[in-house]
Design a protein around this motif. Structure first.
Motif, PDB file in Angstrom:
ATOM      1  N   SER A 177       0.831  -1.198   0.000  1.00  0.00           N
ATOM      2  CA  SER A 177       0.000   0.000   0.000  1.00  0.00           C
ATOM      3  C   SER A 177       0.862   1.243   0.000  1.00  0.00           C
ATOM      4  CB  SER A 177      -0.917   0.014   1.224  1.00  0.00           C
ATOM      5  OG  SER A 177      -1.605   1.242   1.310  1.00  0.00           O
ATOM      6  N   LYS A 178       0.462   2.250  -0.811  1.00  0.00           N
ATOM      7  CA  LYS A 178       1.149   3.531  -0.837  1.00  0.00           C
ATOM      8  C   LYS A 178       0.410   4.582  -0.010  1.00  0.00           C
ATOM      9  CE  LYS A 178       3.899   3.689  -5.049  1.00  0.00           C
ATOM     10  NZ  LYS A 178       4.165   4.446  -6.287  1.00  0.00           N
ATOM     11  N   SER A 179      -0.742   4.259   0.517  1.00  0.00           N
ATOM     12  CA  SER A 179      -1.570   5.238   1.196  1.00  0.00           C
ATOM     13  C   SER A 179      -1.147   5.389   2.649  1.00  0.00           C
ATOM     14  CB  SER A 179      -3.041   4.830   1.125  1.00  0.00           C
ATOM     15  OG  SER A 179      -3.850   5.798   1.730  1.00  0.00           O
ATOM     16  N   LYS A 180      -0.962   6.627   3.070  1.00  0.00           N
ATOM     17  CA  LYS A 180      -0.629   6.923   4.452  1.00  0.00           C
ATOM     18  C   LYS A 180      -1.916   6.954   5.265  1.00  0.00           C
ATOM     19  CE  LYS A 180       1.856  10.396   7.206  1.00  0.00           C
ATOM     20  NZ  LYS A 180       2.621  11.669   7.125  1.00  0.00           N
ATOM     21  N   ASP A 181      -1.897   6.367   6.445  1.00  0.00           N
ATOM     22  CA  ASP A 181      -3.085   6.341   7.284  1.00  0.00           C
ATOM     23  C   ASP A 181      -3.212   7.642   8.072  1.00  0.00           C
ATOM     24  OD1 ASP A 181      -3.951   3.812   6.543  1.00  0.00           O
ATOM     25  OD2 ASP A 181      -2.669   2.828   8.019  1.00  0.00           O
ATOM     26  N   TYR A 182      -4.425   8.196   8.106  1.00  0.00           N
ATOM     27  CA  TYR A 182      -4.695   9.436   8.824  1.00  0.00           C
ATOM     28  C   TYR A 182      -5.696   9.167   9.931  1.00  0.00           C
ATOM     29  CZ  TYR A 182      -2.322  11.556   4.878  1.00  0.00           C
ATOM     30  OH  TYR A 182      -1.384  11.874   3.936  1.00  0.00           O
ATOM     31  N   PRO A 183      -5.563   9.872  11.058  1.00  0.00           N
ATOM     32  CA  PRO A 183      -6.445   9.616  12.197  1.00  0.00           C
ATOM     33  C   PRO A 183      -7.835  10.219  11.997  1.00  0.00           C
ATOM     34  CG  PRO A 183      -4.980  11.440  12.695  1.00  0.00           C
ATOM     35  CD  PRO A 183      -4.540  10.902  11.354  1.00  0.00           C
ATOM     36  N   LEU A 184      -8.793   9.743  12.784  1.00  0.00           N
ATOM     37  CA  LEU A 184     -10.124  10.331  12.777  1.00  0.00           C
ATOM     38  C   LEU A 184     -10.054  11.759  13.296  1.00  0.00           C
ATOM     39  CD1 LEU A 184     -12.303   7.415  14.199  1.00  0.00           C
ATOM     40  CD2 LEU A 184     -12.147   8.174  11.817  1.00  0.00           C
ATOM     41  N   PRO A 185     -10.905  12.640  12.768  1.00  0.00           N
ATOM     42  CA  PRO A 185     -10.895  14.026  13.242  1.00  0.00           C
ATOM     43  C   PRO A 185     -11.447  14.145  14.653  1.00  0.00           C
ATOM     44  CG  PRO A 185     -12.728  13.671  11.731  1.00  0.00           C
ATOM     45  CD  PRO A 185     -11.900  12.418  11.703  1.00  0.00           C
ATOM     46  N   THR A 186     -11.077  15.219  15.317  1.00  0.00           N
ATOM     47  CA  THR A 186     -11.642  15.528  16.622  1.00  0.00           C
ATOM     48  C   THR A 186     -13.089  15.992  16.455  1.00  0.00           C
ATOM     49  OG1 THR A 186     -10.965  17.852  16.540  1.00  0.00           O
ATOM     50  CG2 THR A 186      -9.343  16.260  17.377  1.00  0.00           C
ATOM     51  N   ARG A 187     -13.741  16.303  17.543  1.00  0.00           N
ATOM     52  CA  ARG A 187     -15.150  16.710  17.463  1.00  0.00           C
ATOM     53  C   ARG A 187     -15.321  18.027  16.709  1.00  0.00           C
ATOM     54  NH1 ARG A 187     -16.654  18.597  23.671  1.00  0.00           N
ATOM     55  NH2 ARG A 187     -15.167  20.337  23.811  1.00  0.00           N
ATOM     56  N   ASP A 188     -14.232  18.812  16.574  1.00  0.00           N
ATOM     57  CA  ASP A 188     -14.278  20.058  15.803  1.00  0.00           C
ATOM     58  C   ASP A 188     -13.876  19.849  14.347  1.00  0.00           C
ATOM     59  OD1 ASP A 188     -14.684  22.093  18.090  1.00  0.00           O
ATOM     60  OD2 ASP A 188     -12.932  20.971  18.764  1.00  0.00           O
ATOM     61  N   GLY A 189     -13.528  18.606  13.989  1.00  0.00           N
ATOM     62  CA  GLY A 189     -13.091  18.311  12.635  1.00  0.00           C
ATOM     63  C   GLY A 189     -11.598  18.439  12.411  1.00  0.00           C
ATOM     64  N   ASP A 190     -10.867  18.837  13.461  1.00  0.00           N
ATOM     65  CA  ASP A 190      -9.418  19.036  13.323  1.00  0.00           C
ATOM     66  C   ASP A 190      -8.675  17.706  13.282  1.00  0.00           C
ATOM     67  OD1 ASP A 190      -9.902  21.746  13.471  1.00  0.00           O
ATOM     68  OD2 ASP A 190      -9.342  21.920  15.597  1.00  0.00           O
ATOM     69  N   ILE A 191      -7.515  17.712  12.654  1.00  0.00           N
ATOM     70  CA  ILE A 191      -6.660  16.530  12.683  1.00  0.00           C
ATOM     71  C   ILE A 191      -6.070  16.391  14.075  1.00  0.00           C
ATOM     72  CG2 ILE A 191      -4.507  17.680  11.959  1.00  0.00           C
ATOM     73  CD1 ILE A 191      -3.975  15.197  10.188  1.00  0.00           C
ATOM     74  N   ASP A 192      -5.947  15.168  14.537  1.00  0.00           N
ATOM     75  CA  ASP A 192      -5.419  14.881  15.872  1.00  0.00           C
ATOM     76  C   ASP A 192      -3.921  14.632  15.753  1.00  0.00           C
ATOM     77  OD1 ASP A 192      -4.785  14.025  18.390  1.00  0.00           O
ATOM     78  OD2 ASP A 192      -6.309  12.438  18.485  1.00  0.00           O
ATOM     79  N   PHE A 193      -3.133  15.646  16.094  1.00  0.00           N
ATOM     80  CA  PHE A 193      -1.685  15.544  15.907  1.00  0.00           C
ATOM     81  C   PHE A 193      -1.032  14.530  16.840  1.00  0.00           C
ATOM     82  CE2 PHE A 193      -1.656  19.552  13.428  1.00  0.00           C
ATOM     83  CZ  PHE A 193      -0.786  19.152  12.421  1.00  0.00           C
ATOM     84  N   SER A 194      -1.738  14.080  17.862  1.00  0.00           N
ATOM     85  CA  SER A 194      -1.155  13.049  18.727  1.00  0.00           C
ATOM     86  C   SER A 194      -1.044  11.722  17.994  1.00  0.00           C
ATOM     87  CB  SER A 194      -1.987  12.881  19.998  1.00  0.00           C
ATOM     88  OG  SER A 194      -3.281  12.364  19.701  1.00  0.00           O
ATOM     89  N   HIS A 195      -1.703  11.604  16.840  1.00  0.00           N
ATOM     90  CA  HIS A 195      -1.656  10.383  16.038  1.00  0.00           C
ATOM     91  C   HIS A 195      -1.073  10.634  14.646  1.00  0.00           C
ATOM     92  CE1 HIS A 195      -3.932   8.148  19.032  1.00  0.00           C
ATOM     93  NE2 HIS A 195      -4.809   9.143  19.064  1.00  0.00           N
TER      94      HIS A 195
END
Length: 320
Positions: A177-195
């Protein structure tokens, strides 16, 4: 050759040809079909399907939304709805998507679902942050892409990747796979940088070739008309995102291009029915001042860079 030699060679060749047509070619076709199906099943979306579902679920759970952040990965990484909440006193949601849905039609369908989930008449402000005008050939790529909003390609007689590409990916990078996995957004829709793993930082000196200004302006106008139609009471902010530039001449080049682009966009607005120019603002955000503000690309901020860019956006929104 003697007649005796030809006597056994010719029947042998006939038998070989018969075998090839009866078994060899069908076997090759079956193997190729199997390879196509296998390649199709190896596609991964990097969590994009789950992210879209989470966005819609988050929006359904909200009492109201005043402001929306829309756009591509630059806004996913580099703008924070939670921070805008604190700064503005409004309720914001970040509904931007990686790759901006891969095509304009894909993303418009997603935005339509967003508008159907919230009260579109209650949206006061839409920030549309796009990097497409800053990249040459980006509109052609988006126009010609055949996949869906998650990047998943349909089954086709032409493989999306070569067997050699799969081999190299498997042998040297630990998987196909070439796809990088991204975390689920927070309740505000922001990316969760802890992941988020920013990985290797990009080259400092890179300056991308821009898209044709006339084409960029036309596509921005089309997108603006669409956003105004989806959110009829909202002001629409068209934002060119922050990027990092290591050379002063690159900053000067960008300024010239942005001035030219915004002049052309204004002319497009004047000539396009369905656009209320009084509801639209054009904005260029400040470049990242240091290389340490970016994540895995010069237009993707890390957590510190996101705070910088969101603050910069708020100041410009407050002044508009």
């Amino acid at each position: 050759r003697s007649p005796m030699e030809w006597g056994w060679i010719m029947p042998f060749m006939v038998s070989v040809n018969r075998f090839i047509w009866r078994f060899g070619i069908p076997a090759l076709l079956l193997a190729y079909a199997g390879y196509l199906v296998w390649g199709y099943t190896q596609q991964t979306d990097g969590g994009r399907t789950a992210i879209i579902r989470q966005h819609l679920s988050n929006l359904q759970a909200m009492d109201h939304v005043d402001g929306l952040v829309l756009g591509g990965s630059n806004a996913v990484f580099s703008l924070s709805a939670a921070q805008l909440d604190e700064l503005s006193g409004m309720t914001w949601y970040n509904a931007s998507l990686m790759n901006e849905g891969y095509t304009d039609s894909n993303y418009r369908r997603f935005v339509t679902r967003v508008a159907e989930t919230v009260d579109p008449n209650a949206i006061k402000l839409v920030v549309y942050s796009t990097v497409s005008p800053l990249r040459a050939h980006e509109f052609d790529r988006r126009k010609n892409f055949k996949g869906d909003v998650t990047g998943h390609l349909p089954l086709s007689i032409k493989p999306s990747r070569s067997a050699l590409d799969y081999f190299i990916q498997s042998a040297f990078e630990g998987g196909v796979s070439k796809s990088k996995d991204y975390p689920l957004p927070t309740r505000d829709g922001d990316i969760d940088f802890s992941h988020v793993d920013c990985g290797d930082l990009p080259s400092e000196g890179q300056f991308f070739e821009w898209e044709d200004v006339t084409l960029s302006a036309h596509m921005i106008a089309i997108q603006t008309a669409f956003l105004e139609s989806m959110f009829p009471k909202a002001k629409v902010m068209i934002v060119l995102p922050s990027e990092y530039y290591s050379r002063p001449e690159d900053l000067e080049k960008r300024k010239e291009l942005v001035d030219s682009l915004f002049d052309q966009v204004t002319r497009e607005f004047d000539g396009m029915a369905g656009i209320d120019a009084s509801r639209v603002s054009l904005m260029e955000q400040s470049p990242y001042p240091v290389f340490g503000y970016v994540c895995d690309s010069r237009h993707h901020a890390n957590q510190i860079g996101r705070a910088f860019r969101t603050q910069d956006l708020f100041v410009r929104l407050d002044a508009s």
